[in-house]
Design an enzyme around this catalytic site. Sequence first.
Site, PDB file in Angstrom:
ATOM      1  CD  GLU A   1      78.854  68.504  39.829  1.00 47.05           C
ATOM      2  OE1 GLU A   1      79.110  67.285  39.914  1.00 47.05           O
ATOM      3  OE2 GLU A   1      77.869  69.023  40.386  1.00 47.05           O
TER       4      GLU A   1
ATOM      5  CD  GLU B   1      74.610  68.556  41.571  1.00 51.20           C
ATOM      6  OE1 GLU B   1      75.602  67.901  41.206  1.00 51.20           O
ATOM      7  OE2 GLU B   1      74.448  68.948  42.745  1.00 51.20           O
TER       8      GLU B   1
ATOM      9  CG  HIS C   1      76.177  56.613  41.053  1.00 54.22           C
ATOM     10  ND1 HIS C   1      76.300  56.426  42.412  1.00 54.22           N
ATOM     11  CD2 HIS C   1      77.003  57.631  40.727  1.00 54.22           C
ATOM     12  CE1 HIS C   1      77.186  57.274  42.895  1.00 54.22           C
ATOM     13  NE2 HIS C   1      77.630  58.021  41.894  1.00 54.22           N
TER      14      HIS C   1
END
Length: 334
Positions: A26, A57, A126
């Site tokens: 990406e 993904e 994250h």
Amino acid sequence: MNMIQAINSALDNMMERDDNVVMMGEDIGYFGGVFRATAGLQEKYGKTRVFDTPISECGIIGAAVGMGAYGLRPVPEIQFADYIYPGIDQLISEAARLRYRSAGEFIAPMTVRSPFGGGIFGGQTHSQSPESMFTHVSGIKTVIPSTPYDAKGLLIASIEDNDPVIFFEPKRIYNGPFDGYYDKPVQPWSKHDAGEVPDDYYRIELGKANIVREGADLTVLAYGTMVHVALGVIKEHGIDAEVIDLRTLVPLDIETIEKSIEKTGRCLIVHEATRTSGFGAELSALVQERCFYHLEAPIERVTGFDTPYPHSLEWAYFPGPVRIGEALDKIMKD
């Protein structure tokens, strides 16, 4: 070089040497990736070898499996390790099994790059460290560098490997080593010996740990960001500890670990991932099985907690100098 530049250099070297190396992910093309690790490569090698993918993904990994079986060497990027879960079925059921199920007729020589770990206030989506999920799977190799020099050499070796490799990049140390003191200025890699990275091709063999500090009183097993945190705490406490940077979790350099613990008689394991079923549990079991009669104290582990990675309490979760220091004091007292 910092670690991002070293990764970019490794990818550039490999694409120049081998026309079968292709990159996908990406925003890795025109924008050069979220951390700019692939900057300039699409312009140099074209859109057929460095190309952007949809936000899928599962599709990224699935396409890479097919490319590997076809004879290419794909290097898919998963933007954050937290996003790798939709691709796990393709990684485990297809990539890891392909050589075995085809009796060696097909292979999946793919290297999945992904930033991982915390220390950047990324919160629960994250900051995850899912390495132990992949070390559990037969057929997948797991690599985690701790310096720019190692990042380049290990990435080249991973791309050249005929098995699928998960290459986790500790994003907290992309721009410089981190000693765990978040309120201190970050030192750039330009002031660190391991920031001297040759532009030319070189490789570091997978499965070979690196003794980054020799010592006689204690063995510390760590990887990624935690190597630097451990080194900082040991220096602060004035302990003559041997610090081993594992570099690759699978294959694991168990011989180096055994020799060190036979010498020191003590073992401290440090990683950022959650404690239960983390890779430290496997390390602890191996040390207990192989080095029991050399141990002079119980094995200690300092890890993340069994919770999602918190945003507001990041530094309480992060295995920093305070918790590592307490473990060092305890194991040396024992």
